[in-house]
Design an enzyme around this catalytic site. Structure first.
Site, PDB file in Angstrom:
ATOM      1  N   LYS A  49       6.703   0.740   7.105  1.00 15.53           N
ATOM      2  CA  LYS A  49       6.133   2.181   6.458  1.00 15.53           C
ATOM      3  C   LYS A  49       7.405   2.730   6.356  1.00 15.53           C
ATOM      4  O   LYS A  49       8.200   3.288   7.013  1.00 15.53           O
ATOM      5  CB  LYS A  49       5.429   2.677   7.619  1.00 15.53           C
ATOM      6  CG  LYS A  49       4.712   3.889   6.973  1.00 15.53           C
ATOM      7  CD  LYS A  49       3.595   4.581   7.856  1.00 15.53           C
ATOM      8  CE  LYS A  49       3.094   5.955   7.610  1.00 15.53           C
ATOM      9  NZ  LYS A  49       1.970   6.291   8.654  1.00 15.53           N
TER      10      LYS A  49
ATOM     11  N   GLY B  31       0.136   5.241   1.091  1.00 16.26           N
ATOM     12  CA  GLY B  31      -0.816   6.208   1.524  1.00 16.26           C
ATOM     13  C   GLY B  31      -0.120   7.613   0.796  1.00 16.26           C
ATOM     14  O   GLY B  31       1.260   7.456   0.774  1.00 16.26           O
ATOM     15  N   GLY B  32      -0.507   8.701   0.914  1.00 15.67           N
ATOM     16  CA  GLY B  32      -0.068   9.792   0.170  1.00 15.67           C
ATOM     17  C   GLY B  32       1.560   9.778   0.416  1.00 15.67           C
ATOM     18  O   GLY B  32       2.266   9.701  -0.699  1.00 15.67           O
TER      19      GLY B  32
ATOM     20  N   GLY C   6       0.791  -1.462   0.142  1.00 20.72           N
ATOM     21  CA  GLY C   6       0.110   0.007  -0.007  1.00 20.72           C
ATOM     22  C   GLY C   6       1.092   1.144   0.128  1.00 20.72           C
ATOM     23  O   GLY C   6       2.108   1.171   0.566  1.00 20.72           O
TER      24      GLY C   6
ATOM     25  N   ASP D 176      -9.100  10.699  14.328  1.00 18.77           N
ATOM     26  CA  ASP D 176      -9.222  10.399  12.964  1.00 18.77           C
ATOM     27  C   ASP D 176      -9.712   8.675  12.590  1.00 18.77           C
ATOM     28  O   ASP D 176      -9.403   8.321  12.212  1.00 18.77           O
ATOM     29  CB  ASP D 176      -7.937  10.759  12.276  1.00 18.77           C
ATOM     30  CG  ASP D 176      -8.398  10.528  10.735  1.00 18.77           C
ATOM     31  OD1 ASP D 176      -7.256  10.346   9.931  1.00 18.77           O
ATOM     32  OD2 ASP D 176      -9.436  10.596  10.313  1.00 18.77           O
TER      33      ASP D 176
ATOM     34  N   LYS E 202       5.150   4.490   1.857  1.00 17.74           N
ATOM     35  CA  LYS E 202       4.914   3.318   1.212  1.00 17.74           C
ATOM     36  C   LYS E 202       5.100   2.105   2.198  1.00 17.74           C
ATOM     37  O   LYS E 202       5.814   2.239   3.061  1.00 17.74           O
ATOM     38  CB  LYS E 202       6.218   3.212   0.117  1.00 17.74           C
ATOM     39  CG  LYS E 202       6.019   1.902  -0.621  1.00 17.74           C
ATOM     40  CD  LYS E 202       7.113   2.008  -1.876  1.00 17.74           C
ATOM     41  CE  LYS E 202       8.534   2.413  -1.520  1.00 17.74           C
ATOM     42  NZ  LYS E 202       9.310   2.109  -2.751  1.00 17.74           N
ATOM     43  N   VAL E 203       4.224   1.265   2.122  1.00 16.33           N
ATOM     44  CA  VAL E 203       4.075   0.096   3.166  1.00 16.33           C
ATOM     45  C   VAL E 203       4.657  -1.233   2.476  1.00 16.33           C
ATOM     46  O   VAL E 203       3.922  -1.476   1.396  1.00 16.33           O
ATOM     47  CB  VAL E 203       2.853  -0.054   3.929  1.00 16.33           C
ATOM     48  CG1 VAL E 203       2.854  -1.172   4.840  1.00 16.33           C
ATOM     49  CG2 VAL E 203       2.224   1.226   4.282  1.00 16.33           C
TER      50      VAL E 203
HETATM   51  C1  LIG Z   1      -4.711   3.873   3.138  1.00 15.51           C
HETATM   52  N1  LIG Z   1      -4.447   3.251   4.394  1.00 15.51           N
HETATM   53  C2  LIG Z   1      -4.857   3.793   5.758  1.00 15.51           C
HETATM   54  C3  LIG Z   1      -2.924   2.580   4.200  1.00 15.51           C
HETATM   55  C4  LIG Z   1      -2.838   1.187   4.092  1.00 15.51           C
HETATM   56  C5  LIG Z   1      -1.535   0.858   3.734  1.00 15.51           C
HETATM   57  C6  LIG Z   1      -1.227  -0.861   3.568  1.00 15.51           C
HETATM   58  C7  LIG Z   1      -1.683  -1.493   4.875  1.00 15.51           C
HETATM   59  N2  LIG Z   1      -1.654  -2.878   4.795  1.00 15.51           N
HETATM   60  C8  LIG Z   1      -2.362  -3.583   3.875  1.00 15.51           C
HETATM   61  O1  LIG Z   1      -3.256  -2.925   3.294  1.00 15.51           O
HETATM   62  N3  LIG Z   1      -2.416  -5.012   3.800  1.00 15.51           N
HETATM   63  C9  LIG Z   1      -3.344  -5.687   2.755  1.00 15.51           C
HETATM   64  C10 LIG Z   1      -1.312  -5.538   4.189  1.00 15.51           C
HETATM   65  C11 LIG Z   1      -0.757  -5.013   5.525  1.00 15.51           C
HETATM   66  C12 LIG Z   1      -0.075  -5.998   6.448  1.00 15.51           C
HETATM   67  N4  LIG Z   1       0.351  -5.436   7.604  1.00 15.51           N
HETATM   68  C13 LIG Z   1       0.204  -3.922   7.950  1.00 15.51           C
HETATM   69  C14 LIG Z   1       0.650  -3.500   9.063  1.00 15.51           C
HETATM   70  C15 LIG Z   1       0.831  -2.238   9.280  1.00 15.51           C
HETATM   71  C16 LIG Z   1       0.074  -1.399   8.401  1.00 15.51           C
HETATM   72  C17 LIG Z   1       0.194   0.249   8.501  1.00 15.51           C
HETATM   73  C18 LIG Z   1       0.082   0.975   7.714  1.00 15.51           C
HETATM   74  C19 LIG Z   1       0.103   2.413   7.779  1.00 15.51           C
HETATM   75 CL1  LIG Z   1      -0.101   3.561   6.488  1.00 15.51          CL
HETATM   76  C20 LIG Z   1       0.384   3.135   9.185  1.00 15.51           C
HETATM   77  O2  LIG Z   1       0.172   4.249   9.429  1.00 15.51           O
HETATM   78  C21 LIG Z   1       0.380   2.020  10.054  1.00 15.51           C
HETATM   79 CL2  LIG Z   1       0.737   2.683  11.550  1.00 15.51          CL
HETATM   80  C22 LIG Z   1       0.555   0.420  10.004  1.00 15.51           C
HETATM   81  N5  LIG Z   1      -0.305  -1.533   7.134  1.00 15.51           N
HETATM   82  C23 LIG Z   1      -0.263  -3.161   7.007  1.00 15.51           C
HETATM   83  C24 LIG Z   1      -0.859  -3.672   5.803  1.00 15.51           C
HETATM   84  C25 LIG Z   1      -3.014  -1.111   5.459  1.00 15.51           C
HETATM   85  C26 LIG Z   1      -3.142   0.708   5.579  1.00 15.51           C
END
Ligand SMILES: CN(C)C[C@H]1CC[C@H](N2C(=O)N(C)Cc3cnc4ccc(-c5cc(Cl)c(O)c(Cl)c5)nc4c32)CC1
Length: 335
Positions: free
Chosen positions: A41, A21-22, A19, A133, A25-26
């Site tokens: 992240k 977000g703005g 993913g 939020d 990159k994750v």
């Molecule tokens: C638009 N969104 C708010 C962001 C989205 C980014 C990918 C994420 N993800 C996914 O979408 N999977 C499908 C796999 C995945 C697996 N583990 C994750 C563990 C942590 C996070 C995480 C992401 C962000 Cl932007 C954070 O600030 C924090 Cl504190 C944690 N994202 C994960 C994550 C879910 C959220």
């Protein structure tokens, strides 16, 4: 796009990007020392610009807020151009997508999820913070179907505790409380309760109680406090939603009253266990033993090192990750 970062060399093996977000990159990754999956992240400080203070706030809040329903921050690695946040792996992705895929959740599944959100919020408020939020996009699902709150970039920890009012308007409009959209002074904890009401409605209905493409029409609907009550909502659900979606914050249910609300107790014989299962003071000795044995180092020395809680150190990350596996009842060993 370089997906090799020397700062992570030997510490993490990077996998696919899940993913972006703005300004972040994750990527999924494997923690080399434990063999466990994590999410990283990755942010470029030059692109962050004026958002850098928000990231600093998110990092400091996540270092303080350790709870079974908050995404755990294991480690922070910073170079002169990058910030890497090593986070607890949540393969279930966002609660938002989970709801969309199912149209809406039944009352009992909504309750199981909502009890976890109430636990996280009670802990956050009791710690003197407000999230500000709250929305399904900021709630992730872990490998055991537990919910994990993320995105503390807007959280407030006003100097005077929760009693002081917060001026800044923030968060996502559809989840914003009336007192927030009218620019009045508001209490973060009260605004969070409103957002929790909007969230519960989204779980039970699959759409938002207040929605409009036109932002001022949306604000008018929020201020009216009037929302559709579909036939599938039980009387108990409507009673709880009405208690949370009170336009007057003084009449709105508080998080402590929420934890004891009859709707949350249906089918459960214990109130919500909102206290954190994580204790910063007494370390888990068998985790320390495991690390000491692997490092051929005396346990006492390892404990002193961990107790510095230096988030940039791989030792603290290793401790957190092994502790996380233990708390999930999974085997933990060092690779
Ligand atoms: C638009 N969104 C708010 C962001 C989205 C980014 C990918 C994420 N993800 C996914 O979408 N999977 C499908 C796999 C995945 C697996 N583990 C994750 C563990 C942590 C996070 C995480 C992401 C962000 Cl932007 C954070 O600030 C924090 Cl504190 C944690 N994202 C994960 C994550 C879910 C959220």
């Amino acid at each position: 796009q370089a997906s090799y970062y020397s700062a992570l060399d030997g510490l993490f093996e990077l996998h696919e990007t899940v993913g972006s977000g703005g300004f972040a990159k994750v990527k999924l990754a494997t923690h080399v020392a434990t063999g466990e999956k994590v999410a990283i992240k990755i942010m470029d400080k030059r692109q962050l610009g004026e958002d850098l203070p928000r990231i600093r706030l998110e990092i400091s809040a996540m270092q303080v807020l350790r709870h079974q329903n908050i995404c755990k921050l294991f480690q922070v690695i910073e170079t002169e151009t990058k910030i890497f946040m090593v986070l607890e792996y949540c393969p279930g992705g966002e609660l938002f997508d989970y709801i969309v895929e199912r149209d809406r959740l039944c009352e009992s599944e909504s309750r199981a999820f909502f009890r976890q959100i109430a636990a996280a919020m009670a802990y956050i408020h009791q710690s003197g913070y407000a999230h500000r939020d709250l929305k399904p996009e900021n709630i992730l699902i872990d490998e055991d179907q537990n919910l994990k709150l993320i995105d503390f970039g807007l959280c407030a920890n006003p100097k005077g505790g929760m009693a002081s009012v917060l001026e800044t308007c923030c968060g996502s409009p559809a989840y914003a409380a009336p007192e927030l959209v009218t620019g009045q002074n508001y209490l973060g904890s009260e605004a969070d309760i409103w957002s929790m009401g909007v969230l519960l409605y989204a779980l039970l209905c699959g759409f938002l109680p207040f929605d409009d493409e036109n932002i001022s029409a949306l604000y008018r609907k929020i201020q009216s406090g009037k929302y559709e009550k579909p036939a599938w909502l039980s009387a108990g659900s409507v009673a709880l939603l009405d208690a949370m979606l009170q336009t007057d914050p003084r009449r709105r249910i508080t998080v402590n009253e929420l934890l004891l609300h009859p709707w949350l107790m249906v089918g459960y014989d214990t109130p919500v266990q909102w206290q954190s299962k994580f204790h910063a003071t007494d370390l888990e000795s068998d985790v320390v033993q495991q690390i000491a044995r692997h490092r051929l180092a005396p346990p006492q020395g390892v404990m002193e090192q961990i107790r510095k809680w230096d988030y940039s150190s791989n030792l603290v990350a290793t401790y957190f990750i092994l502790l996380d596996r233990k708390q999930k009842g999974r085997p933990f060993q060092l690779a």
